[in-house]
Design a protein around this motif. Sequence first.
Motif, PDB file in Angstrom:
ATOM      1  N   ALA A  49      32.069 -14.073  37.431  1.00 44.97           N
ATOM      2  CA  ALA A  49      32.772 -12.808  37.632  1.00 44.97           C
ATOM      3  C   ALA A  49      31.828 -11.614  37.609  1.00 44.97           C
ATOM      4  CB  ALA A  49      33.859 -12.641  36.572  1.00 44.97           C
ATOM      5  N   SER A  50      30.742 -11.708  36.849  1.00 42.37           N
ATOM      6  CA  SER A  50      29.805 -10.585  36.749  1.00 42.37           C
ATOM      7  C   SER A  50      29.038 -10.337  38.038  1.00 42.37           C
ATOM      8  CB  SER A  50      28.808 -10.839  35.619  1.00 42.37           C
ATOM      9  OG  SER A  50      27.996 -11.974  35.909  1.00 42.37           O
ATOM     10  N   ALA A  51      28.964 -11.372  38.907  1.00 43.84           N
ATOM     11  CA  ALA A  51      28.155 -11.250  40.116  1.00 43.84           C
ATOM     12  C   ALA A  51      28.653 -10.118  41.015  1.00 43.84           C
ATOM     13  CB  ALA A  51      28.139 -12.569  40.880  1.00 43.84           C
ATOM     14  N   LYS A  52      29.953  -9.915  41.062  1.00 44.47           N
ATOM     15  CA  LYS A  52      30.516  -8.869  41.917  1.00 44.47           C
ATOM     16  C   LYS A  52      30.069  -7.490  41.445  1.00 44.47           C
ATOM     17  CE  LYS A  52      34.915  -7.245  43.837  1.00 44.47           C
ATOM     18  NZ  LYS A  52      36.403  -7.433  43.835  1.00 44.47           N
ATOM     19  N   THR A  53      30.099  -7.258  40.130  1.00 43.83           N
ATOM     20  CA  THR A  53      29.658  -5.970  39.593  1.00 43.83           C
ATOM     21  C   THR A  53      28.165  -5.782  39.801  1.00 43.83           C
ATOM     22  OG1 THR A  53      31.389  -6.048  37.916  1.00 43.83           O
ATOM     23  CG2 THR A  53      29.559  -4.536  37.525  1.00 43.83           C
ATOM     24  N   PHE A  54      27.384  -6.841  39.530  1.00 45.13           N
ATOM     25  CA  PHE A  54      25.937  -6.745  39.710  1.00 45.13           C
ATOM     26  C   PHE A  54      25.575  -6.495  41.170  1.00 45.13           C
ATOM     27  CE2 PHE A  54      25.203  -9.638  35.780  1.00 45.13           C
ATOM     28  CZ  PHE A  54      25.398  -8.550  34.940  1.00 45.13           C
ATOM     29  N   LEU A  55      26.341  -7.093  42.086  1.00 42.99           N
ATOM     30  CA  LEU A  55      26.098  -6.865  43.506  1.00 42.99           C
ATOM     31  C   LEU A  55      26.287  -5.388  43.842  1.00 42.99           C
ATOM     32  CD1 LEU A  55      25.563  -7.849  46.381  1.00 42.99           C
ATOM     33  CD2 LEU A  55      28.000  -8.424  46.558  1.00 42.99           C
ATOM     34  N   ALA A  56      27.340  -4.786  43.298  1.00 46.02           N
ATOM     35  CA  ALA A  56      27.571  -3.363  43.529  1.00 46.02           C
ATOM     36  C   ALA A  56      26.442  -2.527  42.921  1.00 46.02           C
ATOM     37  CB  ALA A  56      28.920  -2.952  42.937  1.00 46.02           C
ATOM     38  N   GLU A  57      25.967  -2.929  41.740  1.00 46.02           N
ATOM     39  CA  GLU A  57      24.865  -2.199  41.115  1.00 46.02           C
ATOM     40  C   GLU A  57      23.603  -2.293  41.968  1.00 46.02           C
ATOM     41  OE1 GLU A  57      24.169  -2.785  36.916  1.00 46.02           O
ATOM     42  OE2 GLU A  57      26.278  -3.312  36.579  1.00 46.02           O
ATOM     43  N   ALA A  58      23.319  -3.478  42.483  1.00 48.61           N
ATOM     44  CA  ALA A  58      22.130  -3.651  43.312  1.00 48.61           C
ATOM     45  C   ALA A  58      22.231  -2.812  44.578  1.00 48.61           C
ATOM     46  CB  ALA A  58      21.959  -5.132  43.673  1.00 48.61           C
ATOM     47  N   ARG A  59      23.424  -2.761  45.147  1.00 48.64           N
ATOM     48  CA  ARG A  59      23.613  -1.976  46.367  1.00 48.64           C
ATOM     49  C   ARG A  59      23.456  -0.478  46.071  1.00 48.64           C
ATOM     50  NH1 ARG A  59      28.491  -3.217  50.711  1.00 48.64           N
ATOM     51  NH2 ARG A  59      27.563  -2.041  52.457  1.00 48.64           N
ATOM     52  N   ALA A  60      24.004  -0.025  44.947  1.00 47.68           N
ATOM     53  CA  ALA A  60      23.867   1.382  44.567  1.00 47.68           C
ATOM     54  C   ALA A  60      22.417   1.719  44.240  1.00 47.68           C
ATOM     55  CB  ALA A  60      24.766   1.691  43.376  1.00 47.68           C
ATOM     56  N   MET A  61      21.717   0.795  43.597  1.00 48.55           N
ATOM     57  CA  MET A  61      20.315   1.040  43.290  1.00 48.55           C
ATOM     58  C   MET A  61      19.474   1.090  44.572  1.00 48.55           C
ATOM     59  SD  MET A  61      19.581   1.686  40.169  1.00 48.55           S
ATOM     60  CE  MET A  61      17.804   1.429  40.240  1.00 48.55           C
ATOM     61  N   ARG A  62      19.784   0.242  45.532  1.00 53.16           N
ATOM     62  CA  ARG A  62      19.060   0.321  46.803  1.00 53.16           C
ATOM     63  C   ARG A  62      19.296   1.671  47.463  1.00 53.16           C
ATOM     64  NH1 ARG A  62      20.225  -3.792  51.776  1.00 53.16           N
ATOM     65  NH2 ARG A  62      22.287  -2.816  51.564  1.00 53.16           N
ATOM     66  N   ALA A  63      20.529   2.162  47.397  1.00 49.79           N
ATOM     67  CA  ALA A  63      20.825   3.483  47.946  1.00 49.79           C
ATOM     68  C   ALA A  63      20.050   4.568  47.198  1.00 49.79           C
ATOM     69  CB  ALA A  63      22.329   3.752  47.880  1.00 49.79           C
ATOM     70  N   TYR A  64      19.958   4.434  45.872  1.00 52.64           N
ATOM     71  CA  TYR A  64      19.217   5.424  45.084  1.00 52.64           C
ATOM     72  C   TYR A  64      17.734   5.414  45.440  1.00 52.64           C
ATOM     73  CZ  TYR A  64      16.853   7.574  41.125  1.00 52.64           C
ATOM     74  OH  TYR A  64      16.037   8.342  40.345  1.00 52.64           O
ATOM     75  N   TYR A  65      17.122   4.221  45.491  1.00 53.17           N
ATOM     76  CA  TYR A  65      15.718   4.144  45.876  1.00 53.17           C
ATOM     77  C   TYR A  65      15.510   4.725  47.275  1.00 53.17           C
ATOM     78  CZ  TYR A  65      14.648   0.971  41.941  1.00 53.17           C
ATOM     79  OH  TYR A  65      14.455   0.415  40.694  1.00 53.17           O
ATOM     80  N   SER A  66      16.436   4.451  48.188  1.00 52.24           N
ATOM     81  CA  SER A  66      16.323   4.987  49.544  1.00 52.24           C
ATOM     82  C   SER A  66      16.455   6.505  49.549  1.00 52.24           C
ATOM     83  CB  SER A  66      17.398   4.365  50.444  1.00 52.24           C
ATOM     84  OG  SER A  66      17.213   2.972  50.580  1.00 52.24           O
ATOM     85  N   MET A  67      17.306   7.019  48.673  1.00 46.84           N
ATOM     86  CA  MET A  67      17.455   8.465  48.546  1.00 46.84           C
ATOM     87  C   MET A  67      16.130   9.100  48.108  1.00 46.84           C
ATOM     88  SD  MET A  67      20.389  10.346  46.276  1.00 46.84           S
ATOM     89  CE  MET A  67      20.382  12.105  45.920  1.00 46.84           C
ATOM     90  N   LEU A  68      15.385   8.431  47.241  1.00 46.28           N
ATOM     91  CA  LEU A  68      14.089   8.944  46.808  1.00 46.28           C
ATOM     92  C   LEU A  68      13.094   8.965  47.967  1.00 46.28           C
ATOM     93  CD1 LEU A  68      13.588   7.254  43.314  1.00 46.28           C
ATOM     94  CD2 LEU A  68      14.578   9.491  43.841  1.00 46.28           C
ATOM     95  N   THR A  69      13.108   7.939  48.817  1.00 44.49           N
ATOM     96  CA  THR A  69      12.164   7.929  49.942  1.00 44.49           C
ATOM     97  C   THR A  69      12.526   9.007  50.953  1.00 44.49           C
ATOM     98  OG1 THR A  69      13.355   6.288  51.291  1.00 44.49           O
ATOM     99  CG2 THR A  69      11.815   5.451  49.665  1.00 44.49           C
ATOM    100  N   LEU A  70      13.818   9.223  51.174  1.00 42.70           N
ATOM    101  CA  LEU A  70      14.228  10.281  52.086  1.00 42.70           C
ATOM    102  C   LEU A  70      13.826  11.637  51.534  1.00 42.70           C
ATOM    103  CD1 LEU A  70      15.702  11.187  54.654  1.00 42.70           C
ATOM    104  CD2 LEU A  70      17.841  11.148  53.345  1.00 42.70           C
TER     105      LEU A  70
END
Length: 562
Positions: free
Chosen positions: A131-152
Amino acid sequence: MKKQLFISIAAFGILLSTGCTKLNETVLDESSAGGLTDKQAAESMIVPVYATLPNLFTHTNYFALNEISTDEAILPYRGGTDWGDNGIYIAMHTHNYTSTDPNLRNTWNLIFQGISRSLTAITTLPGINDASAKTFLAEARAMRAYYSMLTLDMFGLIFVKEDPTALSEIKRGSEAYDYILNEFLAAEPDLSSDVTHGRMSKQAVWGLLARLYLNAAVYKNLYAGQFTFAGEDMDKVIEYCDKVINSGRYELSPEYFAIFNDNNDTNKEIVFAVDQRADLNGHNRMAYFSLSGDQFPLPEFVGANGTDGPAITPDYYRTWENAYAPEDPKVDPRFYKENLSIYSNANDTCVPAANFYINRGILRGQQYGLIRRNGVFLKCANGNMLVGKLFHDTRNRPTLPVDFTEKVDFSVEGSNYPSGYRVEKYEFSRKSASGRNFGEANIVIVRLADIYLMRAEAKLRKSGDAAGALADVNLVRASRTARTPAPPALSNMDLDLLFRERGFELYWEMLRRSDMIRFGKYEGTWTEKTDANPQKRIFPIPQTAIDAASNLPGYLVQNPGY
């Protein structure tokens, strides 16, 4: 699937054993890479996604790029011997940075390491039956967006791919902005509202969405002569700030410096932060970077001292001086906190070791503290720590007082060891193994005061709602009540005053560069800096990245002006 998963975990083994970010569950290490339950396997995929943050937020990486490039911080060639580093800190401050700057390269590499780890988690977690995988997947996706925001934000581009084996697509401008926005929005529904501030929560994403919308005009038209802030973007800033505020999970801290204390993992003002607690191998050096080499904050560690790094510029200091004249700016409890009573009473020269804490905030003038002789601290007759006037003994200049001056620049006088007022915002750790090189205070990324100030800015930019903006700013000012008086209420508000207030509230928090760009001040003139080229709003792509892509002609093009 299980076999592929275990191969992935083994590949990440060394990452999991160093610099881990603590979840509510057990932190895994390399020894647990075999025989994992599905829940442990899910945890092992999300841990590396966060593990990049402590390295990214070290003092010479993200901090250097976003503070030393601004009017808040300057790092001269100290005493003609220290912090020369081939002139990279002088170049950073004067906007003469180049594609071979090692701090730029390191920051770039760490961000893309975070993106790579995020993608690994995104592609692996859907195959884990927990069950935790769904939440962790969302966290990973949000973190990728955050890292991408830093590069932009820093480099003006992002890299996008969903297949780890495919070539990334490069996006800039509106396309890059839209991608990041959609990734945050897609992740938000599956995020938790009840996790530590070291993890991506719904509230963390709301705060980052507010920041993204606030900078939309910049990210979409980076070199514009004047930015146009769309009303609908400002509405979204207000909406997401309201969500964070109305969640009821956060409170403005009565003691300003408690936000940056060693034990700030429980501070209720912080929405999202780099988790640096001692059991997670925290190693930020924010506390020691600005202090003198002859300031020793910890009686337990004779080797824990400052490094005579960056000071604040006279230009930035004068914003405080001018705001509070004829009173001293220390009337604002965000500016300074006296912990050593010798500054008020010259007779207070003996302090129990357990009660010894150096002053916080912006440090000026003659400094007092622990006196080290022959590798030990001097003590009073009763066994307490002897506190006295400090000299530059560690620099072999025992007659030169540690007397911080307002003047700091790149002249011989202005780059001497005592030059420049210093900043001690983050607390020295009393828990680490060395005291100096390991800082356990969580590094703030988003906090409630910034949420209020972003909302105030959006109100001003959308409809000139000065009354609404003033109310938000004064609410933040009035909250710092632990030491009286709290900052006095302001009577009016405009964009220049709001920019000044952001400088008072958020100094040394790595937001100054983006603030200066958004407010149209980054091409201005300040101590030792006169460059007015708008192309310097973003940094050059590191030459190592350009070289690595040289077999793909036209794929990775250097930013204009470099």
